[in-house]
Write a protein that holds these residues in place. Structure first.
Motif, short mmCIF file in Angstrom:
data_model
loop_
_atom_site.label_atom_id
_atom_site.label_comp_id
_atom_site.label_asym_id
_atom_site.label_seq_id
_atom_site.Cartn_x
_atom_site.Cartn_y
_atom_site.Cartn_z
N TYR A 150 0.84 -1.19 0.00
CA TYR A 150 0.00 0.00 0.00
C TYR A 150 0.88 1.25 0.00
N ILE A 185 -3.53 4.20 -2.53
CA ILE A 185 -4.77 4.41 -1.77
C ILE A 185 -5.24 5.86 -1.87
N GLY A 186 -6.54 6.02 -2.14
CA GLY A 186 -7.17 7.33 -2.11
C GLY A 186 -6.82 8.23 -3.27
N ASP A 211 -6.90 2.25 -5.53
CA ASP A 211 -7.95 2.04 -4.53
C ASP A 211 -8.47 3.43 -4.12
N LYS A 214 -10.37 3.75 -0.91
CA LYS A 214 -9.69 3.09 0.20
C LYS A 214 -10.45 1.87 0.72
N TRP A 217 -7.80 -0.93 1.22
CA TRP A 217 -6.92 -0.52 2.32
C TRP A 217 -7.59 -0.71 3.67
N ASP A 218 -8.85 -0.33 3.77
CA ASP A 218 -9.55 -0.40 5.05
C ASP A 218 -9.69 -1.83 5.57
N THR A 222 -4.78 0.72 8.86
CA THR A 222 -5.05 2.15 8.98
C THR A 222 -3.69 2.84 9.15
#
Length: 262
Positions: A150, A185-186, A211, A214, A217-218, A222
């Motif tokens: 990530y 991510i994001g 992603d 997220k 990722w979640d 975190t």
């Protein structure tokens, strides 16, 4: 004091400045008290015991503000180290802080608080779109060793990690049943594509996933990035890498090798 400086430089990966195989390596810009300083000056602060914290990478907003202030001096804007110095009062108080063993235990506890999955857990299923259009389902990769990484385009430690992946991860295991899935991510596909195009000058040229919400990722973690989850042939998490300190990618490579017994 000399040993302290050696430790500081080793811990924060200044060996990444070295040139290998004619591939240009990204260099950090070092900022103290809103001023750019040299490595030599940083060493002086270390000798004086004044270094409070060193953060490889800044947030996207911070990066943009610094780029606006310093212009071309920032260069590749993500590769920034921000250094906080101790005041004399803080330096005195530091002598009464917990031992190094206690500090290590506290740090490990904080890292564990950032994990939604742990070693020996089954990896959570996900479907990720890669920037070349390929769709990958984790469940389709049973029988393979998978490294899920990530990252984000603004994360300097993540990108420094990327620079090491081709030589230390992708090339050594290219003939094994292994796959790297690096997931931004994001962020949007366009933003990730632009960054990966720029990273080619550092020898980074591999497919990555996105992603943007997220969601993937979640399921896993975190907090801070980079984080990597090494998943064995049966879908079990065997190793988790957090951050990117000196020698981190070598440790990941060692753990991957364990999953391919000779």
């Amino acid at each position: 004091m000399k040993k302290l400086i050696i430790l500081i430089f080793a811990l924060y990966g200044f060996t990444l400045f070295a040139q290998e195989k004619d591939i240009k390596k990204p260099e950090y810009v070092i900022i103290v008290n809103n001023e750019i300083i040299t490595q030599e000056k940083l060493g002086e602060f270390g000798k004086q015991g004044l270094i409070k914290a060193m953060n490889k990478g800044v947030t996207e907003d911070e990066r943009n503000k610094l780029a606006k202030k310093f212009g071309d001096k920032i260069g590749d804007r993500e590769f920034i180290i921000k250094v906080d110095l101790l005041t004399e009062k803080e330096k005195a108080e530091l002598q009464n802080q917990p031992s190094s063993d206690n500090k290590k235990a506290i740090k490990e506890k904080n890292h564990n608080d950032e994990l939604n999955l742990n070693i020996n857990d089954s990896a959570k299923e996900f479907k990720v779109q890669m920037i070349d259009g390929e769709i990958i389902n984790l469940s389709d990769l049973k029988g393979q060793v998978v490294l899920v990484n990530y990252w984000a385009t603004w994360c300097a430690p993540c990108l420094m990690e990327f620079v090491e992946f081709p030589e230390k991860i992708l090339e050594p295991f290219k003939d094994d049943n292994f796959i790297l899935i690096a997931i931004s991510i994001g962020e949007s596909k366009e933003k990730v594509e632009q960054k990966m195009e720029k990273m080619k000058k550092y020898g980074v040229d591999f497919n990555v996933g996105i992603d943007p919400t997220k969601e993937i990722w979640d399921k896993y973690a975190t907090g801070a990035i980079p984080k990597s989850f090494l998943i064995d042939q049966n879908g079990i998490i065997k190793y988790i890498s957090i951050g990117n300190s000196e020698g981190n990618v070598d440790k990941i490579a060692k753990e991957i090798k364990k999953l391919f017994p000779e």
